[in-house]
Design a protein around this motif. Structure first.
Motif, short mmCIF file in Angstrom:
data_model
loop_
_atom_site.label_atom_id
_atom_site.label_comp_id
_atom_site.label_asym_id
_atom_site.label_seq_id
_atom_site.Cartn_x
_atom_site.Cartn_y
_atom_site.Cartn_z
N LYS A 19 0.83 -1.21 0.00
CA LYS A 19 0.00 0.00 0.00
C LYS A 19 0.86 1.26 0.00
O LYS A 19 0.57 2.22 -0.72
CB LYS A 19 -0.93 0.00 1.21
N CYS A 20 1.91 1.24 0.78
CA CYS A 20 2.80 2.41 0.84
C CYS A 20 3.55 2.59 -0.47
O CYS A 20 3.81 3.73 -0.90
CB CYS A 20 3.78 2.27 2.00
N ALA A 21 3.92 1.49 -1.11
CA ALA A 21 4.60 1.58 -2.40
C ALA A 21 3.69 2.16 -3.46
O ALA A 21 4.11 3.00 -4.27
CB ALA A 21 5.11 0.21 -2.82
N VAL A 22 2.44 1.73 -3.47
CA VAL A 22 1.47 2.28 -4.43
C VAL A 22 1.32 3.77 -4.21
O VAL A 22 1.33 4.57 -5.17
CB VAL A 22 0.11 1.56 -4.29
N LEU A 23 1.20 4.19 -2.95
CA LEU A 23 1.08 5.61 -2.64
C LEU A 23 2.33 6.38 -3.06
O LEU A 23 2.24 7.47 -3.65
CB LEU A 23 0.83 5.80 -1.14
N ALA A 24 3.49 5.83 -2.76
CA ALA A 24 4.74 6.50 -3.14
C ALA A 24 4.82 6.69 -4.65
O ALA A 24 5.25 7.75 -5.14
CB ALA A 24 5.94 5.69 -2.64
N ASN A 25 4.42 5.67 -5.38
CA ASN A 25 4.41 5.80 -6.85
C ASN A 25 3.47 6.91 -7.28
O ASN A 25 3.80 7.70 -8.19
CB ASN A 25 3.99 4.47 -7.47
#
Length: 237
Positions: free
Chosen positions: A174-180
Motif C-alpha cells: 500500500k505504501c509503495a502504491v502511494l509513493a508511486n
C-alpha cells in the motif's frame, strides 16, 4: 531490475574486532562490485564502531557503481556527506548507541528539520532517501520534505514472513502504491535475505533498490560473496 546495494558495515565490524586491516574493506568493496552488485552502502555511526569516517572518505574513490551513505543527519554526518559527495544519502533517525536501525522517521513531526536537510543535500546534487515505516501518513509526510526517495524499513515484514505470515507484505505494498502516485522513488532495507527478497520484490511495484548487509554477509560465510551476490541479482530480476 531492482538494484542491489551491498551494505559493508559487517566487514568493518570484523576488521575492527582484531585491529589492523583484515579483512580489507576497500578490497571487499572492489570485489563486491566486480561480482555484479549495483552499489555499496555504508552506515557510519558517531562512535565509528564499524565504518569509520575515514572509511567513508577512502571509499569515495573505490565505489564506481552507486555510493550510498546512511545515517542520522547530525552536523558531523552532514559535513562528511558533503565532503564525500555520494550518489545517494539515506537519512536514518538512529539514536546514539543504537545497536541497529530500529524505526523510521516521523516525517510529520520532523518535517521542518528534514526539509532543511534534504534541501542542503539536493543543492549539492546528492539524491536523498528518507527511512520510513510502512505507514501511509509517513509517506505523505516524506513527500512534503522534498525528498527524492523513501526507504521502507522492512524489519516487521522480514520477521512476520519468517513466521509464515504472508499478509505482512500488505502495508508495504500500500505504501509503495502511494509513493508511486506521489512520484517518490522506492528503496527498501533491513533484514531482507535470500529467503524473503523475491517475495518482497514481487509485491512492491517499482522497487528501485534494496540495501542488504547483515544477511548477505552471513550467507556469504557459507556460500561465498560472488555466489551470494549473483543469487540476489537473479532473485531481483
Amino acid at each position: 531490475m531492482t538494484k542491489l546495494s551491498v551494505n559493508i558495515n559487517k566487514i568493518a565490524t570484523l576488521r575492527n574486532a582484531r585491529g589492523g586491516n583484515v579483512p580489507n574493506l576497500l578490497q571487499v568493496a572492489k570485489d563486491i562490485q566486480k561480482f555484479g552488485a549495483n552499489g555499496i552502502t555504508i552506515h557510519p555511526r558517531p562512535d565509528e564502531r564499524h565504518i569509520t569516517y575515514q572509511d567513508a572518505r577512502d571509499l569515495k574513490d573505490i565505489v564506481y557503481t552507486e555510493y550510498n551513505i546512511e545515517g542520522n543527519p547530525q552536523h558531523n554526518f552532514i559535513d562528511l556527506v558533503l565532503e564525500c559527495k555520494p550518489d545517494q544519502v539515506t537519512l536514518v533517525p538512529d539514536a546514539i548507541g543504537a545497536l541497529t536501525s530500529n524505526a523510521g522517521w516521523d516525517t510529520i513531526k520532523y518535517k521542518e528539520y528534514l526539509t532543511e536537510v534534504v534541501s542542503e543535500f539536493k543543492r549539492n546534487n546528492i539524491r536523498v532517501s528518507i527511512f520510513v515505516d510502512p505507514i501511509e501518513a509517513m509517506i505523505e509526510g516524506a513527500k512534503e520534505t522534498g525528498t527524492d526517495r523513501i526507504e521502507l524499513y522492512t524489519e516487521t515484514f522480514a520477521h512476520q514472513y519468517g513466521l509464515g505470515n504472508l499478509k505482512a507484505i500488505e502495508p508495504f505494498t500500500k505504501c509503495a502504491v502511494l509513493a508511486n502516485e506521489l512520484g517518490l522513488g522506492i528503496n527498501a532495507g533491513h533484514d531482507l535475505s535470500l529467503d524473503n527478497i523475491k517475495f518482497f520484490k514481487d509485491n512492491i511495484p517499482n522497487l528501485l533498490e534494496v540495501s542488504i548487509g547483515h544477511a548477505l554477509v552471513s550467507e556469504s560465510l557459507y556460500l561465498g560473496f560472488e555466489n551470494v551476490v549473483n543469487m540476489y541479482l537473479r532473485k531481483l530480476k
